[in-house]
Design a protein around this motif. Structure first.
Motif, PDB file in Angstrom:
ATOM      1  N   GLU A 184      27.249 -77.802 -30.956  1.00 51.47           N
ATOM      2  CA  GLU A 184      26.664 -76.811 -31.853  1.00 51.47           C
ATOM      3  C   GLU A 184      25.213 -76.543 -31.450  1.00 51.47           C
ATOM      4  O   GLU A 184      24.565 -77.375 -30.825  1.00 51.47           O
ATOM      5  CB  GLU A 184      26.702 -77.306 -33.301  1.00 51.47           C
ATOM      6  CG  GLU A 184      28.086 -77.339 -33.913  1.00 51.47           C
ATOM      7  CD  GLU A 184      28.620 -75.956 -34.293  1.00 51.47           C
ATOM      8  OE1 GLU A 184      27.884 -74.970 -34.149  1.00 51.47           O
ATOM      9  OE2 GLU A 184      29.793 -75.886 -34.710  1.00 51.47           O
ATOM     10  N   TYR A 227      20.179 -75.557 -36.061  1.00 55.28           N
ATOM     11  CA  TYR A 227      20.358 -74.993 -37.397  1.00 55.28           C
ATOM     12  C   TYR A 227      19.220 -75.430 -38.318  1.00 55.28           C
ATOM     13  O   TYR A 227      18.685 -76.532 -38.177  1.00 55.28           O
ATOM     14  CB  TYR A 227      21.686 -75.455 -38.001  1.00 55.28           C
ATOM     15  CG  TYR A 227      22.890 -74.929 -37.252  1.00 55.28           C
ATOM     16  CD1 TYR A 227      23.488 -73.730 -37.622  1.00 55.28           C
ATOM     17  CD2 TYR A 227      23.419 -75.631 -36.178  1.00 55.28           C
ATOM     18  CE1 TYR A 227      24.583 -73.244 -36.935  1.00 55.28           C
ATOM     19  CE2 TYR A 227      24.515 -75.150 -35.485  1.00 55.28           C
ATOM     20  CZ  TYR A 227      25.091 -73.951 -35.863  1.00 55.28           C
ATOM     21  OH  TYR A 227      26.175 -73.466 -35.178  1.00 55.28           O
ATOM     22  N   ASP A 283      31.104 -70.929 -41.234  1.00 56.96           N
ATOM     23  CA  ASP A 283      29.708 -71.333 -41.069  1.00 56.96           C
ATOM     24  C   ASP A 283      29.539 -72.825 -41.326  1.00 56.96           C
ATOM     25  O   ASP A 283      30.226 -73.416 -42.168  1.00 56.96           O
ATOM     26  CB  ASP A 283      28.797 -70.545 -42.010  1.00 56.96           C
ATOM     27  CG  ASP A 283      28.550 -69.136 -41.510  1.00 56.96           C
ATOM     28  OD1 ASP A 283      28.263 -68.978 -40.304  1.00 56.96           O
ATOM     29  OD2 ASP A 283      28.656 -68.194 -42.318  1.00 56.96           O
ATOM     30  N   CYS A 339      25.130 -77.270 -44.707  1.00 56.51           N
ATOM     31  CA  CYS A 339      24.061 -78.264 -44.635  1.00 56.51           C
ATOM     32  C   CYS A 339      24.637 -79.636 -44.999  1.00 56.51           C
ATOM     33  O   CYS A 339      25.307 -79.772 -46.031  1.00 56.51           O
ATOM     34  CB  CYS A 339      22.944 -77.892 -45.601  1.00 56.51           C
ATOM     35  SG  CYS A 339      21.643 -79.157 -45.722  1.00 56.51           S
ATOM     36  N   LEU A 375      23.649 -72.739 -43.474  1.00 56.65           N
ATOM     37  CA  LEU A 375      22.625 -73.002 -42.469  1.00 56.65           C
ATOM     38  C   LEU A 375      22.345 -71.741 -41.665  1.00 56.65           C
ATOM     39  O   LEU A 375      23.254 -70.957 -41.377  1.00 56.65           O
ATOM     40  CB  LEU A 375      23.079 -74.113 -41.514  1.00 56.65           C
ATOM     41  CG  LEU A 375      23.214 -75.514 -42.084  1.00 56.65           C
ATOM     42  CD1 LEU A 375      23.806 -76.453 -41.028  1.00 56.65           C
ATOM     43  CD2 LEU A 375      21.868 -76.039 -42.561  1.00 56.65           C
ATOM     44  N   ASP A 376      21.092 -71.538 -41.298  1.00 54.95           N
ATOM     45  CA  ASP A 376      20.699 -70.441 -40.419  1.00 54.95           C
ATOM     46  C   ASP A 376      20.618 -70.960 -38.984  1.00 54.95           C
ATOM     47  O   ASP A 376      20.196 -72.101 -38.748  1.00 54.95           O
ATOM     48  CB  ASP A 376      19.333 -69.890 -40.830  1.00 54.95           C
ATOM     49  CG  ASP A 376      19.330 -69.312 -42.235  1.00 54.95           C
ATOM     50  OD1 ASP A 376      20.350 -68.697 -42.615  1.00 54.95           O
ATOM     51  OD2 ASP A 376      18.321 -69.489 -42.949  1.00 54.95           O
ATOM     52  N   TRP A 377      21.006 -70.128 -38.015  1.00 56.07           N
ATOM     53  CA  TRP A 377      20.896 -70.536 -36.620  1.00 56.07           C
ATOM     54  C   TRP A 377      19.465 -70.322 -36.128  1.00 56.07           C
ATOM     55  O   TRP A 377      18.716 -69.503 -36.652  1.00 56.07           O
ATOM     56  CB  TRP A 377      21.893 -69.790 -35.735  1.00 56.07           C
ATOM     57  CG  TRP A 377      21.765 -68.296 -35.740  1.00 56.07           C
ATOM     58  CD1 TRP A 377      22.460 -67.416 -36.522  1.00 56.07           C
ATOM     59  CD2 TRP A 377      20.898 -67.506 -34.917  1.00 56.07           C
ATOM     60  NE1 TRP A 377      22.077 -66.128 -36.257  1.00 56.07           N
ATOM     61  CE2 TRP A 377      21.118 -66.153 -35.268  1.00 56.07           C
ATOM     62  CE3 TRP A 377      19.963 -67.805 -33.945  1.00 56.07           C
ATOM     63  CZ2 TRP A 377      20.434 -65.100 -34.662  1.00 56.07           C
ATOM     64  CZ3 TRP A 377      19.271 -66.758 -33.335  1.00 56.07           C
ATOM     65  CH2 TRP A 377      19.506 -65.431 -33.690  1.00 56.07           C
TER      66      TRP A 377
END
Length: 350
Positions: free
Chosen positions: A124, A127, A151, A154, A161-163
């Motif tokens: 991955e 994040y 997605d 968390c 979570l944002d990338w």
């Protein structure tokens, strides 16, 4: 400069050989012409300048290393692996092949090595949680994927979570047979650099596309698969929800990065190994990749987003180009908007 180039007849190898020749570099070209990477036409009529040899037997043709300044090692089994049955192929061609090349270099006192690695070594990507900052999610579970929850949550609050951009200091977390073999190649290069001693660079390619991509094999890149569907009058098939973020880098830029690394490693002190992302620096979603190729082809077919998934695929992995820019002087020249539209009409390898 004299460069021994393995995988020289492949997709990236052909572009790299051309870039080296344009720079006046003397190239010793080697390729096995694996059927997983080469179509019947190439195997039936291989380029005349290529030595048809197996990297796993590099000790038997070690005389080709005479006078070589840098080895640029691109030969490998590619792709994510179709089934677990592919494990011996990856271990043999990637792990053993790399080890044999490095051993032959040691015997012939060739002290500079550049190899193709991959973004897949990261697993991955990177994040962040709006509440808890940077997080490292575990593998996505089959249960969540079956429910269409693609997605990564968390680990602390189960929120979205944002990338973020992944740099080369990120931990390595291989999640496929191909990824495991690429991590092994990097470790072999680092060990060889210390023991031989020599200087090594591993280039972590992101999603490479462009003219000369192999057509219609289970190991082809997703861009070639999308284009093949369009050529058959079918919409490109997109897994999950199409929102997976990636970095697509044109093969011409990858060839330039290879040459930049070959020049840079010649100046590195023995005992050193460094990894670099090779990317465009312009993130793009997978569904948008399919749309861009369709636009370039002049075909009004939207992608078919299936919700299907593959265990082992990662949600997002998007690279930081900063280290390659600062230390190799490499910046991609072809962005995905231009390059993917152009790719719709590029010649592919049968």
């Amino acid at each position: 400069m004299r460069v021994l180039l393995t995988g020289a007849a492949g997709f990236i190898g052909t572009a790299t050989a051309a870039e080296l020749h344009r720079g006046g570099v003397d190239v010793v070209a080697v390729d096995l012409l694996l059927p997983e990477a080469h179509g019947e036409a190439t195997r039936a009529a291989p380029p005349a300048y290529v030595h048809l040899l197996d990297t796993r037997d590099a000790g038997r043709w070690a005389d080709l290393f005479d006078g070589v300044d840098v080895v640029l090692h691109l030969a490998a089994m590619v792709g994510a692996g179709v089934t677990a049955s592919d494990l011996p192929l990856y271990a043999g061609h990637n792990d053993l092949g790399t080890a044999a090349v490095l051993a032959a270099m040691h015997e012939k006192r060739v002290g500079r090595f550049v190899q193709a690695s991959s973004m897949v070594v990261y697993g991955e990507g990177r994040y962040t949680c709006p509440r808890h900052g940077e997080q490292q999610p575990g593998p996505r579970t089959r249960e969540r994927l079956e429910a269409g929850e693609f997605d990564n949550p968390c680990p602390r609050c189960d929120g979205p979570l944002d990338w973020a951009l992944v740099d080369e200091s990120a931990p390595l977390d291989p999640r496929s047979s191909y990824a495991a073999s690429k991590v092994a190649q990097e470790h072999y290069a680092a060990a060889w650099a210390r023991q031989s001693p020599g200087a090594a660079i591993s280039l972590r390619y992101h999603n490479v596309y462009g003219p000369g991509m192999p057509r219609d094999t289970p190991y082809s890149g997703v861009a070639a698969m999308f284009r093949s569907s369009l050529e058959h009058g079918q919409p490109p098939v997109v897994f999950e929800d199409g929102g997976q973020m990636r970095d697509f880098v044109h093969v011409e830029d990858v060839a330039r990065a290879n040459v930049a690394a070959a020049l840079a490693v010649a100046e590195r002190p023995p005992g050193t190994h460094m990894a670099y992302n090779v990317c465009s620096g312009q993130p793009i979603g997978i569904a948008e990749v399919a749309r861009s190729i369709a636009v370039g082809a002049g075909v009004g077919l939207d992608p078919r987003v299936t919700g299907q998934y593959r265990i082992g695929d990662v949600r997002h992995v998007v690279a930081s180009p900063a280290r390659a820019r600062a230390e190799l002087g490499f910046t991609a020249l072809v962005g995905p908007a231009e390059g993917l539209a152009r790719f719709a009409g590029d010649p592919l390898r049968p």
